[in-house]
Write a protein that holds these residues in place. Structure first.
Motif, PDB file in Angstrom:
ATOM      1  N   UNK A 171       0.781  -1.026   0.158  1.00 39.02           N
ATOM      2  CA  UNK A 171      -0.067   0.105  -0.067  1.00 39.02           C
ATOM      3  C   UNK A 171       0.870   1.389  -0.108  1.00 39.02           C
ATOM      4  N   UNK A 172       2.144   1.245   0.633  1.00 35.80           N
ATOM      5  CA  UNK A 172       2.733   2.292   0.706  1.00 35.80           C
ATOM      6  C   UNK A 172       3.669   2.767  -0.813  1.00 35.80           C
ATOM      7  N   UNK A 173       3.890   1.676  -1.377  1.00 36.72           N
ATOM      8  CA  UNK A 173       4.507   2.048  -2.655  1.00 36.72           C
ATOM      9  C   UNK A 173       3.793   2.563  -3.750  1.00 36.72           C
ATOM     10  N   UNK A 174       2.153   2.306  -3.779  1.00 38.19           N
ATOM     11  CA  UNK A 174       1.640   2.996  -4.898  1.00 38.19           C
ATOM     12  C   UNK A 174       1.581   4.690  -4.678  1.00 38.19           C
ATOM     13  N   UNK A 175       1.749   5.148  -3.322  1.00 40.69           N
ATOM     14  CA  UNK A 175       1.724   6.640  -2.962  1.00 40.69           C
ATOM     15  C   UNK A 175       2.840   7.271  -3.703  1.00 40.69           C
ATOM     16  N   UNK A 176       3.999   6.656  -3.808  1.00 40.38           N
ATOM     17  CA  UNK A 176       5.289   7.157  -4.423  1.00 40.38           C
ATOM     18  C   UNK A 176       4.763   7.459  -6.153  1.00 40.38           C
ATOM     19  N   UNK A 177       4.113   6.334  -6.582  1.00 37.91           N
ATOM     20  CA  UNK A 177       3.703   6.434  -8.162  1.00 37.91           C
ATOM     21  C   UNK A 177       2.783   7.540  -8.375  1.00 37.91           C
ATOM     22  N   UNK A 178       1.802   7.580  -7.307  1.00 34.27           N
ATOM     23  CA  UNK A 178       0.664   8.663  -7.288  1.00 34.27           C
ATOM     24  C   UNK A 178       1.608  10.129  -7.555  1.00 34.27           C
ATOM     25  N   UNK A 179       2.349  10.187  -6.452  1.00 31.25           N
ATOM     26  CA  UNK A 179       3.059  11.588  -6.590  1.00 31.25           C
ATOM     27  C   UNK A 179       3.778  11.833  -7.628  1.00 31.25           C
ATOM     28  N   UNK A 180       4.392  10.672  -8.136  1.00 29.66           N
ATOM     29  CA  UNK A 180       5.331  10.733  -9.356  1.00 29.66           C
ATOM     30  C   UNK A 180       4.330  11.268 -10.595  1.00 29.66           C
ATOM     31  N   UNK A 181       3.202  10.481 -10.760  1.00 33.31           N
ATOM     32  CA  UNK A 181       2.058  10.791 -11.873  1.00 33.31           C
ATOM     33  C   UNK A 181       1.773  12.221 -11.671  1.00 33.31           C
TER      34      UNK A 181
END
Length: 193
Positions: free
Chosen positions: A167-177
């Motif tokens: 769950x913590x990993x997608x937050x990074x991809x949201x921020x990046x996107x």
């Protein structure tokens, strides 16, 4: 006070068939931050010109701007899709965790011991065979030992822990996107005259 851009927009709206005026407006708009609806409206206008007049359809300025706007729209859509996909990831993971936790709760409620060792279960299964042709209490709903139960619960907990970690990993991809989308919207990606 109305800006030069506002005045140009007003003129362009008053003379929708004037290609030079529309192209001048388009050139100004190319310097604005990308906006999905504006790009679609602009491309529709270009298409109308091309349909109305064959000379317009071959106009190099019109063709060049059409390509630029279509490319900008494609990039904007791709970034918006990437952002939406990144945002949907955690929702799917949350649903998966809820499902795993429900399965774990079911395991915790499951009893230990053979169903047929229980007198009530034996009677129920006897009547079940007579009436329905099969036992009514499924022995698969019972763990054969306390150790089996503990192992099954621990395995399910491990799956829950793994899902929560991801769950913590997608937050990074949201921020990046989001960052890529915002950067694109802020900076027009081609050179200016």
């Amino acid at each position: 006070p109305a800006t030069a851009y506002d005045q140009l927009k007003t003129f362009a709206a008053q003379y929708p068939d004037d290609l030079q005026l529309q192209l001048a407006l388009a050139k100004v708009q190319m310097r604005l931050p990308p906006d999905h609806d504006r790009l679609i409206a602009q491309l529709k206008t270009f298409h109308q010109f091309a349909v109305q007049n064959r000379d317009f359809a071959a106009d190099p300025d019109l063709l060049s701007m059409q390509d630029i706007f279509a490319n900008e729209l494609k990039q904007l859509d791709a970034l918006a899709d990437a952002l939406a996909e990144a945002k949907n990831g955690p929702a799917g993971t949350r649903n998966q965790i809820a499902s795993l936790e429900a399965q774990k709760a079911t395991l915790e409620r499951r009893r230990v011991g053979e169903a047929n060792a229980d007198a009530l279960a034996q009677t129920a299964n006897l009547f079940g065979r007579v009436i329905t042709g099969h036992p009514v209490i499924n022995t698969g709903l019972f763990f054969s030992s306390e150790q089996d139960k503990e192992q099954a619960i621990a395995a399910m907990q491990a799956r829950i822990d793994n899902a929560q970690q991801s769950m913590s990993q997608p937050q990074g991809s949201i921020d990046d996107a989001q960052r890529r989308y915002d950067d694109f919207v802020k900076h027009v990606p081609w050179g200016q005259d």
